[in-house]
Design a protein around this motif. Sequence first.
Motif, PDB file in Angstrom:
ATOM      1  N   ALA A  36      -8.978  -9.056 -24.464  1.00 58.41           N
ATOM      2  CA  ALA A  36      -7.794  -9.662 -23.857  1.00 58.41           C
ATOM      3  C   ALA A  36      -7.573  -9.148 -22.437  1.00 58.41           C
ATOM      4  O   ALA A  36      -6.446  -9.013 -21.987  1.00 58.41           O
ATOM      5  CB  ALA A  36      -6.562  -9.442 -24.726  1.00 58.41           C
ATOM      6  N   VAL A  37      -8.662  -8.815 -21.773  1.00 53.96           N
ATOM      7  CA  VAL A  37      -8.607  -8.438 -20.356  1.00 53.96           C
ATOM      8  C   VAL A  37      -9.775  -9.126 -19.657  1.00 53.96           C
ATOM      9  O   VAL A  37     -10.816  -9.350 -20.258  1.00 53.96           O
ATOM     10  CB  VAL A  37      -8.706  -6.908 -20.129  1.00 53.96           C
ATOM     11  N   ASP A  38      -9.577  -9.481 -18.428  1.00 55.66           N
ATOM     12  CA  ASP A  38     -10.672 -10.001 -17.626  1.00 55.66           C
ATOM     13  C   ASP A  38     -10.569  -9.422 -16.222  1.00 55.66           C
ATOM     14  O   ASP A  38     -11.497  -8.809 -15.725  1.00 55.66           O
ATOM     15  CB  ASP A  38     -10.666 -11.525 -17.604  1.00 55.66           C
ATOM     16  N   TYR A  39      -9.413  -9.561 -15.609  1.00 56.45           N
ATOM     17  CA  TYR A  39      -9.229  -9.038 -14.254  1.00 56.45           C
ATOM     18  C   TYR A  39      -8.827  -7.566 -14.288  1.00 56.45           C
ATOM     19  O   TYR A  39      -8.160  -7.118 -15.213  1.00 56.45           O
ATOM     20  CB  TYR A  39      -8.155  -9.845 -13.514  1.00 56.45           C
ATOM     21  N   TYR A  40      -9.257  -6.837 -13.276  1.00 52.07           N
ATOM     22  CA  TYR A  40      -8.894  -5.425 -13.155  1.00 52.07           C
ATOM     23  C   TYR A  40      -8.796  -5.056 -11.680  1.00 52.07           C
ATOM     24  O   TYR A  40      -9.322  -5.755 -10.813  1.00 52.07           O
ATOM     25  CB  TYR A  40      -9.919  -4.523 -13.867  1.00 52.07           C
ATOM     26  N   TRP A  41      -8.089  -3.963 -11.407  1.00 54.34           N
ATOM     27  CA  TRP A  41      -7.982  -3.474 -10.029  1.00 54.34           C
ATOM     28  C   TRP A  41      -9.306  -2.868  -9.611  1.00 54.34           C
ATOM     29  O   TRP A  41      -9.968  -2.196 -10.386  1.00 54.34           O
ATOM     30  CB  TRP A  41      -6.875  -2.423  -9.907  1.00 54.34           C
ATOM     31  N   ASP A  42      -9.670  -3.119  -8.364  1.00 59.96           N
ATOM     32  CA  ASP A  42     -10.935  -2.633  -7.837  1.00 59.96           C
ATOM     33  C   ASP A  42     -10.715  -2.039  -6.454  1.00 59.96           C
ATOM     34  O   ASP A  42      -9.929  -2.559  -5.664  1.00 59.96           O
ATOM     35  CB  ASP A  42     -11.937  -3.788  -7.757  1.00 59.96           C
ATOM     36  N   LEU A  43     -11.404  -0.968  -6.184  1.00 62.36           N
ATOM     37  CA  LEU A  43     -11.328  -0.315  -4.890  1.00 62.36           C
ATOM     38  C   LEU A  43     -12.727  -0.288  -4.291  1.00 62.36           C
ATOM     39  O   LEU A  43     -13.658   0.223  -4.930  1.00 62.36           O
ATOM     40  CB  LEU A  43     -10.804   1.114  -5.070  1.00 62.36           C
ATOM     41  N   PRO A  44     -12.928  -0.854  -3.099  1.00 60.45           N
ATOM     42  CA  PRO A  44     -14.256  -0.830  -2.488  1.00 60.45           C
ATOM     43  C   PRO A  44     -14.784   0.595  -2.354  1.00 60.45           C
ATOM     44  O   PRO A  44     -14.009   1.547  -2.179  1.00 60.45           O
ATOM     45  CB  PRO A  44     -14.032  -1.460  -1.105  1.00 60.45           C
ATOM     46  N   LEU A  45     -16.092   0.751  -2.436  1.00 59.13           N
ATOM     47  CA  LEU A  45     -16.703   2.083  -2.423  1.00 59.13           C
ATOM     48  C   LEU A  45     -16.299   2.923  -1.224  1.00 59.13           C
ATOM     49  O   LEU A  45     -15.975   4.103  -1.358  1.00 59.13           O
ATOM     50  CB  LEU A  45     -18.227   1.961  -2.461  1.00 59.13           C
ATOM     51  N   ARG A  46     -16.335   2.347  -0.041  1.00 55.28           N
ATOM     52  CA  ARG A  46     -15.985   3.131   1.145  1.00 55.28           C
ATOM     53  C   ARG A  46     -14.551   3.643   1.053  1.00 55.28           C
ATOM     54  O   ARG A  46     -14.269   4.780   1.409  1.00 55.28           O
ATOM     55  CB  ARG A  46     -16.198   2.316   2.416  1.00 55.28           C
ATOM     56  N   ALA A  47     -13.658   2.828   0.560  1.00 60.49           N
ATOM     57  CA  ALA A  47     -12.265   3.243   0.412  1.00 60.49           C
ATOM     58  C   ALA A  47     -12.117   4.298  -0.680  1.00 60.49           C
ATOM     59  O   ALA A  47     -11.315   5.228  -0.560  1.00 60.49           O
ATOM     60  CB  ALA A  47     -11.384   2.029   0.105  1.00 60.49           C
ATOM     61  N   ALA A  48     -12.896   4.178  -1.741  1.00 64.03           N
ATOM     62  CA  ALA A  48     -12.804   5.124  -2.852  1.00 64.03           C
ATOM     63  C   ALA A  48     -13.199   6.538  -2.442  1.00 64.03           C
ATOM     64  O   ALA A  48     -12.680   7.515  -2.976  1.00 64.03           O
ATOM     65  CB  ALA A  48     -13.680   4.653  -4.010  1.00 64.03           C
ATOM     66  N   PHE A  49     -14.105   6.647  -1.486  1.00 62.63           N
ATOM     67  CA  PHE A  49     -14.574   7.962  -1.062  1.00 62.63           C
ATOM     68  C   PHE A  49     -13.956   8.415   0.258  1.00 62.63           C
ATOM     69  O   PHE A  49     -14.304   9.471   0.774  1.00 62.63           O
ATOM     70  CB  PHE A  49     -16.104   7.972  -0.966  1.00 62.63           C
ATOM     71  N   ASP A  50     -13.042   7.638   0.801  1.00 61.79           N
ATOM     72  CA  ASP A  50     -12.328   7.999   2.029  1.00 61.79           C
ATOM     73  C   ASP A  50     -11.037   8.693   1.622  1.00 61.79           C
ATOM     74  O   ASP A  50     -10.060   8.052   1.253  1.00 61.79           O
ATOM     75  CB  ASP A  50     -12.038   6.736   2.843  1.00 61.79           C
ATOM     76  N   MET A  51     -11.040  10.022   1.692  1.00 58.65           N
ATOM     77  CA  MET A  51      -9.882  10.785   1.244  1.00 58.65           C
ATOM     78  C   MET A  51      -8.876  11.026   2.375  1.00 58.65           C
ATOM     79  O   MET A  51      -7.924  11.780   2.205  1.00 58.65           O
ATOM     80  CB  MET A  51     -10.344  12.117   0.647  1.00 58.65           C
ATOM     81  N   VAL A  52      -9.052  10.361   3.505  1.00 62.29           N
ATOM     82  CA  VAL A  52      -8.154  10.516   4.645  1.00 62.29           C
ATOM     83  C   VAL A  52      -7.179   9.343   4.729  1.00 62.29           C
ATOM     84  O   VAL A  52      -5.985   9.533   4.907  1.00 62.29           O
ATOM     85  CB  VAL A  52      -8.960  10.643   5.962  1.00 62.29           C
ATOM     86  N   ASN A  53      -7.687   8.126   4.603  1.00 63.67           N
ATOM     87  CA  ASN A  53      -6.868   6.930   4.762  1.00 63.67           C
ATOM     88  C   ASN A  53      -6.327   6.436   3.427  1.00 63.67           C
ATOM     89  O   ASN A  53      -6.970   6.598   2.389  1.00 63.67           O
ATOM     90  CB  ASN A  53      -7.695   5.825   5.432  1.00 63.67           C
ATOM     91  N   ASP A  54      -5.149   5.834   3.481  1.00 67.67           N
ATOM     92  CA  ASP A  54      -4.511   5.263   2.294  1.00 67.67           C
ATOM     93  C   ASP A  54      -5.347   4.089   1.777  1.00 67.67           C
ATOM     94  O   ASP A  54      -5.582   3.126   2.512  1.00 67.67           O
ATOM     95  CB  ASP A  54      -3.108   4.794   2.673  1.00 67.67           C
ATOM     96  N   PRO A  55      -5.785   4.128   0.520  1.00 67.05           N
ATOM     97  CA  PRO A  55      -6.626   3.041  -0.002  1.00 67.05           C
ATOM     98  C   PRO A  55      -5.836   1.800  -0.404  1.00 67.05           C
ATOM     99  O   PRO A  55      -6.422   0.743  -0.621  1.00 67.05           O
ATOM    100  CB  PRO A  55      -7.293   3.670  -1.221  1.00 67.05           C
ATOM    101  N   ALA A  56      -4.532   1.889  -0.501  1.00 65.69           N
ATOM    102  CA  ALA A  56      -3.719   0.785  -1.033  1.00 65.69           C
ATOM    103  C   ALA A  56      -3.999  -0.557  -0.366  1.00 65.69           C
ATOM    104  O   ALA A  56      -4.127  -1.569  -1.063  1.00 65.69           O
ATOM    105  CB  ALA A  56      -2.233   1.129  -0.960  1.00 65.69           C
ATOM    106  N   PRO A  57      -4.121  -0.620   0.979  1.00 61.74           N
ATOM    107  CA  PRO A  57      -4.371  -1.937   1.588  1.00 61.74           C
ATOM    108  C   PRO A  57      -5.731  -2.531   1.223  1.00 61.74           C
ATOM    109  O   PRO A  57      -5.962  -3.715   1.433  1.00 61.74           O
ATOM    110  CB  PRO A  57      -4.312  -1.663   3.091  1.00 61.74           C
ATOM    111  N   ARG A  58      -6.620  -1.721   0.676  1.00 59.41           N
ATOM    112  CA  ARG A  58      -7.970  -2.219   0.368  1.00 59.41           C
ATOM    113  C   ARG A  58      -8.183  -2.491  -1.113  1.00 59.41           C
ATOM    114  O   ARG A  58      -9.274  -2.856  -1.537  1.00 59.41           O
ATOM    115  CB  ARG A  58      -9.001  -1.223   0.895  1.00 59.41           C
ATOM    116  N   VAL A  59      -7.146  -2.306  -1.914  1.00 55.91           N
ATOM    117  CA  VAL A  59      -7.259  -2.583  -3.347  1.00 55.91           C
ATOM    118  C   VAL A  59      -7.444  -4.083  -3.555  1.00 55.91           C
ATOM    119  O   VAL A  59      -6.735  -4.899  -2.984  1.00 55.91           O
ATOM    120  CB  VAL A  59      -6.019  -2.085  -4.110  1.00 55.91           C
ATOM    121  N   GLY A  60      -8.437  -4.420  -4.362  1.00 53.39           N
ATOM    122  CA  GLY A  60      -8.690  -5.816  -4.691  1.00 53.39           C
ATOM    123  C   GLY A  60      -8.751  -5.981  -6.192  1.00 53.39           C
ATOM    124  O   GLY A  60      -8.231  -5.147  -6.936  1.00 53.39           O
ATOM    125  N   THR A  61      -9.401  -7.026  -6.635  1.00 54.11           N
ATOM    126  CA  THR A  61      -9.569  -7.243  -8.068  1.00 54.11           C
ATOM    127  C   THR A  61     -11.037  -7.467  -8.386  1.00 54.11           C
ATOM    128  O   THR A  61     -11.814  -7.925  -7.552  1.00 54.11           O
ATOM    129  CB  THR A  61      -8.770  -8.466  -8.562  1.00 54.11           C
TER     130      THR A  61
END
Length: 107
Positions: A36-61
């Motif tokens: 009963a799930v199909d879509y999920y939150w996804d964070l691009p790799l570069r954003a996932a490993f960037d511990m300086v910038n806020d990843p929120a604007p790059r969250v996708g699905t």
Amino acid sequence: MSEIVLEVADLRRLCTLFLDAVERRHGARIDLSSLAVDYYWDLPLRAAFDMVNDPAPRVGTGQVSDDLSELHHLLDRSKNEGMILWHDVAHLCGLLRAMAFADLPDD
């Protein structure tokens, strides 16, 4: 800082252990629609490993059904074109996360 080394043989063994456990718990065929799930939150790799910038604007699905479709295409594509490792692993991760979700304890 100590060296961080991944032995591919260890990763291969862990994947086998993981898949054996999934098969024991959920069977050889898993109906992903039953989750009963199909879509999920996804964070691009570069954003996932960037511990300086806020990843929120790059969250996708991502989408489990798309992940499965892409990996089915990979089975055919890999014979002729090879793997696009960063892309194909991202789809594999989506399916692995779905398996982890399926095994979550009830709250």
